[in-house]
Design an enzyme around this catalytic site. Structure first.
Site, PDB file in Angstrom:
ATOM      1  N   HIS A 332      -9.748  -0.490  -7.334  1.00  0.00           N
ATOM      2  CA  HIS A 332     -10.276   0.865  -7.241  1.00  0.00           C
ATOM      3  C   HIS A 332     -10.945   1.226  -8.559  1.00  0.00           C
ATOM      4  CE1 HIS A 332     -10.266   5.311  -6.954  1.00  0.00           C
ATOM      5  NE2 HIS A 332     -10.361   5.092  -5.652  1.00  0.00           N
ATOM      6  N   ASP A 391      -8.225   2.218   1.516  1.00  0.00           N
ATOM      7  CA  ASP A 391      -9.026   1.582   2.558  1.00  0.00           C
ATOM      8  C   ASP A 391      -8.362   0.322   3.098  1.00  0.00           C
ATOM      9  OD1 ASP A 391     -11.247   3.379   2.484  1.00  0.00           O
ATOM     10  OD2 ASP A 391     -11.814   2.489   0.582  1.00  0.00           O
TER      11      ASP A 391
END
Length: 455
Positions: A332, A391
């Site tokens: 991320h 995700d």
């Protein structure tokens, strides 16, 4: 135009694209020379400070002895830990997205009466203009629901008598209407596409005022409008976890940038949708799902750690899946040790996997989550840790909910419209300057040549 004519045009476009590449390529070393923070982030992923916000906080490190020390990720909505918010409404056995939307917009948790009044207000706005479905959504349905959603949002401008009024009460009214209508615009857009492109039966179910946002999504999507309590609650948690992520994420920053120009709400939100559509942002969970489909077809034993590690290594070497060199869902821009949204999600995902009889897949996801950071560390120099992001699991959840791939990113938008609305309002209230960062030109000054003298 005949096929030869089309071929000539295609060749010309290819030649022009090569010209773009040859003239547009910037020497990568210049970014270091001029201390440009590419992506508005430093090498450790820390974002360039571009503004202040009271809406959400993303925490990925602590400061000890003037040094940044990575820590377990934390996400706060209006100063309240999201983990505590989720725990609170789960313990009360109720839905949380409407409560979180209220919190983001108004800065405090609603009382019981305020929450009832707010959900009633949203339900009242959950009605599209007369013939909008027939005249707008059903006409020229797109294969991409994000484009359908953006087109619908821009068209709603034409139905608003006060579309350009940027006073706070009017903008709040517009935002509340869009928050209420996003599920309808997204699902109806998909139903139109499914009917005209895939030949499926057309279902346009009216939303039910007594249902939550998550319940209504499942109700209007499924032919029989049926769903289990666990399905609705996990979708609700997904909406809560995607609702907001600070002012620096790409689509929310877009909201600030476009709002700072003084434009209308519909234009600002449509711009944010364009940002979210990108596979590096809202479309990432689709990549995760497709990566796992490829992985499951290539790996014989889903419990074999060596076989999984070899596949992950092949991904990084651009030898597997889409040859992009990425393990989707891992890593991320901000978080390093952990993404709190993924941590919250994981426990509920396991319950849904058990209900759906997909425990083997869940175990595969868990193994990839465990092995991927070690594989990446062996293959690449890392400036910060990597871990599974939200995700990684959200696509698996949507798959188990039988949501079509076309709706994965719109579901993100249905959630994030709450955060975008809060940030648009914050930008208007604080009446900031138009946002205009600097770009340094590296082009050399040259003399103009007349047309006949050019080579």
């Amino acid at each position: 135009m005949n096929s030869n004519g089309l071929s000539d045009i295609t060749d010309k476009i290819l030649d022009l694209s090569k010209l773009c590449t040859s003239t547009g390529q910037i020497d990568p070393t210049l970014y270091t020379k001029y201390e440009v923070k590419r992506g508005l982030r430093d090498i450790n992923g820390k974002g360039v400070l571009a503004g202040l916000t009271d809406i959400a906080e993303v925490k990925s490190y602590t400061i000890e002895d003037h040094e940044l020390v990575p820590c377990e990720g934390k996400l706060y909505y209006r100063g309240i830990d999201v983990e505590d918010i989720v725990k609170g409404f789960i313990e009360d056995d109720r839905f949380g997205f409407e409560e979180v939307t209220y919190l983001l917009l108004f800065g405090k948790l609603p009382t019981k009466k305020q929450l009832i009044d707010f959900t009633t207000l949203l339900a009242g706005y959950r009605t599209l203009p007369t013939s909008f479905v027939r005249d707008i959504i059903m006409k020229a349905p797109s294969h991409d629901m994000m484009n359908t959603l953006a087109r619908s949002v821009l068209t709603l401008y034409s139905y608003d008598d006060n579309a350009d009024d940027t006073s706070l009460p009017n903008v709040l009214r517009q935002c509340l209407q869009l928050i209420s209508l996003f599920p309808l615009l997204s699902v109806y857009g998909y139903q139109a596409y499914s009917h005209y492109h895939d030949g499926n039966s057309l279902y346009i179910h009216a939303p039910q005022p007594e249902l939550s946002t998550a319940e209504n999504i499942l109700y209007i999507l499924r032919p029989d409008s049926k769903y289990t309590s666990l399905e609705a609650k996990i979708l609700d948690i997904a909406l809560v976890l995607h609702a907001e992520h600070g002012g620096g994420n790409n689509s929310t920053f877009t909201t600030h940038v476009v709002t700072s120009t003084g434009t209308d709400t519909y234009s600002a939100i449509a711009a944010s949708l364009g940002s979210l559509k990108g596979p590096r942002h809202g479309g990432a969970n689709i990549k995760v799902i497709r990566m796992f489909e490829d992985m499951k077809s290539k790996i014989k034993d889903w419990s074999d750690e060596d076989e999984i590690s070899n596949y992950l290594t092949a991904l990084l070497h651009k030898e597997a899946f889409d040859k992009a060199g990425l393990i989707y869902g891992i890593g991320h821009a901000v978080y390093s040790l952990s993404d709190p949204r993924a941590e919250i999600f994981k426990g509920f995902v396991e319950k849904l996997a058990a209900e759906k009889g997909r425990n083997d897949e869940f175990k595969l996801y868990s193994l990839v989550e465990q092995l991927a950071p070690h594989v990446i560390a062996k293959e690449r120099k890392m400036y910060k840790g990597v871990s599974a992001n939200v995700d990684f699991y959200s696509g698996f959840v949507y798959s188990m909910l039988d949501l079509p791939l076309e709706l994965y990113t719109p579901i993100f938008a249905i959630s994030r419209i709450s955060g975008w609305s809060a940030h648009r309002i914050e930008e208007i209230i604080n009446n900031g300057k138009i946002i205009r960062p600097a770009y340094k030109s590296i082009a050399k000054h040259t003399e103009y040549k007349s047309l006949l003298d050019r080579e």
